[in-house]
Design a protein around this motif. Structure first.
Motif, short mmCIF file in Angstrom:
data_model
loop_
_atom_site.label_atom_id
_atom_site.label_comp_id
_atom_site.label_asym_id
_atom_site.label_seq_id
_atom_site.Cartn_x
_atom_site.Cartn_y
_atom_site.Cartn_z
N ALA A 1 -12.60 -8.99 11.89
CA ALA A 1 -12.04 -8.77 10.75
C ALA A 1 -11.12 -7.62 10.75
CB ALA A 1 -12.81 -8.57 9.60
N ILE A 2 -9.82 -7.43 9.93
CA ILE A 2 -9.23 -6.15 9.61
C ILE A 2 -9.59 -6.21 8.00
CG2 ILE A 2 -7.65 -6.43 11.24
CD1 ILE A 2 -5.38 -7.28 9.21
N GLN A 3 -9.87 -5.18 7.58
CA GLN A 3 -10.33 -4.79 6.41
C GLN A 3 -9.32 -5.42 5.22
OE1 GLN A 3 -12.09 -0.98 5.08
NE2 GLN A 3 -11.39 -1.09 3.25
N SER B 1 -8.60 -9.67 1.10
CA SER B 1 -7.90 -10.66 0.61
C SER B 1 -8.91 -12.03 0.48
CB SER B 1 -6.65 -10.98 1.12
OG SER B 1 -5.72 -9.85 0.99
N ALA B 2 -9.54 -12.26 1.54
CA ALA B 2 -10.47 -13.40 1.93
C ALA B 2 -11.44 -13.46 0.81
CB ALA B 2 -10.99 -13.37 3.26
N VAL C 1 -14.73 -0.61 0.34
CA VAL C 1 -14.73 0.81 0.90
C VAL C 1 -15.52 0.77 2.06
CG1 VAL C 1 -15.18 3.38 0.36
CG2 VAL C 1 -14.88 1.84 -1.79
N ALA C 2 -14.83 1.32 3.19
CA ALA C 2 -15.71 1.03 4.40
C ALA C 2 -15.36 2.11 5.38
CB ALA C 2 -15.52 -0.43 5.01
N VAL D 1 -10.06 2.36 1.88
CA VAL D 1 -10.30 1.68 0.45
C VAL D 1 -9.09 0.85 0.34
CG1 VAL D 1 -10.22 2.01 -1.91
CG2 VAL D 1 -11.15 3.75 -0.26
N THR D 2 -9.49 -0.52 0.16
CA THR D 2 -8.57 -1.80 0.14
C THR D 2 -8.73 -2.51 -1.44
OG1 THR D 2 -9.96 -3.08 1.77
CG2 THR D 2 -8.00 -1.90 2.36
#
Length: 231
Positions: free
Chosen positions: A152-154, A159-160, A180-181, A199-200
């Motif tokens: 994955a990309i965060q 979004s997924a 948050v990772a 954070v996304t």
């Protein structure tokens, strides 16, 4: 019935089948298919170690490593590519039209660039519509597991998860997901900085409005402010 179930799960996907952050071809895989994949992957991982001039075949600590790594990918690290989401049960909201929020859902994923661990938490909120439905709380956890257990990309992972919750929570007024990772590819290679977190946030519906009470309630609940995403 099985075809409808497969079609529903396919609709939750938003990247090309076969990609590291998508489902594998023939998803869901049978136990026999998984065993065959583990055998083939172990063989090739052994070749990878040999190319790195690692005498794994004679090293008592490494001779089972190719099989261990292959099993870890199939059964744990990338399990979300090979398994289908379990059946999702939804319920009438019985007049409830407020925000539904689950905080601090653990997420363990893997960077699709360097195959390093991504670890942190996901916060999910949605607002039930006038004729909307709610889903069992544990299903939010299962959605995070399904999409987290892949390469994955965060940004896309966030979004997924949002896309799946939006589709499953029918007739909602808005969905918001914040991840948050920390990323091992930052702390263990390259710049080698420990403790940096990413954070996304993906939002839709009422959560798109900065002045909306639901958005404020969501971020207040997480103790995240606009000034610096303080947790």
């Amino acid at each position: 019935m099985e075809n409808n179930r497969r079609k529903f799960h396919t609709e939750l996907e938003c990247v090309q089948k076969g990609f590291a952050n998508g489902i594998a071809a023939d998803n869901p895989l049978t136990d026999e298919q998984k065993k065959e994949m583990i055998e083939e992957a172990a063989y090739h991982y052994g070749k990878f170690l040999t190319a790195l001039k690692c005498d794994w075949e004679n090293d008592p600590n490494s001779m089972e490593t190719p099989r261990r790594v292959a099993k870890a990918y199939v059964n744990d690290l990338w399990a979300g590519r090979y398994n289908a989401l379990s059946d999702v049960t939804s319920f009438p909201s019985d007049g409830y039209q407020g925000i539904v929020l689950e905080k601090d859902i653990p997420v363990v994923s893997q960077c699709s660039h360097h195959h390093q661990t991504i670890g942190g938490v996901v916060h999910i909120g949605y607002v039930v519509g006038d004729e909307g439905r709610v889903i069992g709380l544990s299903k939010l956890n299962r959605i995070v597991e399904l999409f987290g257990r892949r390469g994955a990309i965060q940004e896309q992972l966030t979004s997924a998860i949002h896309n799946a919750v939006d589709k499953i929570c029918e007739k909602n007024r808005g969905v918001i997901v914040t991840t948050v990772a920390t990323h091992n590819c930052v702390s263990c290679r390259g710049v080698k900085h420990q403790g940096a977190s990413m954070v996304t946030t993906k939002a839709s519906g009422v959560f798109m409005d900065n002045n909306n009470q639901a958005r404020k309630e969501f971020f207040d609940s997480l103790k995240i402010n606009n000034g610096g995403h303080q947790i």
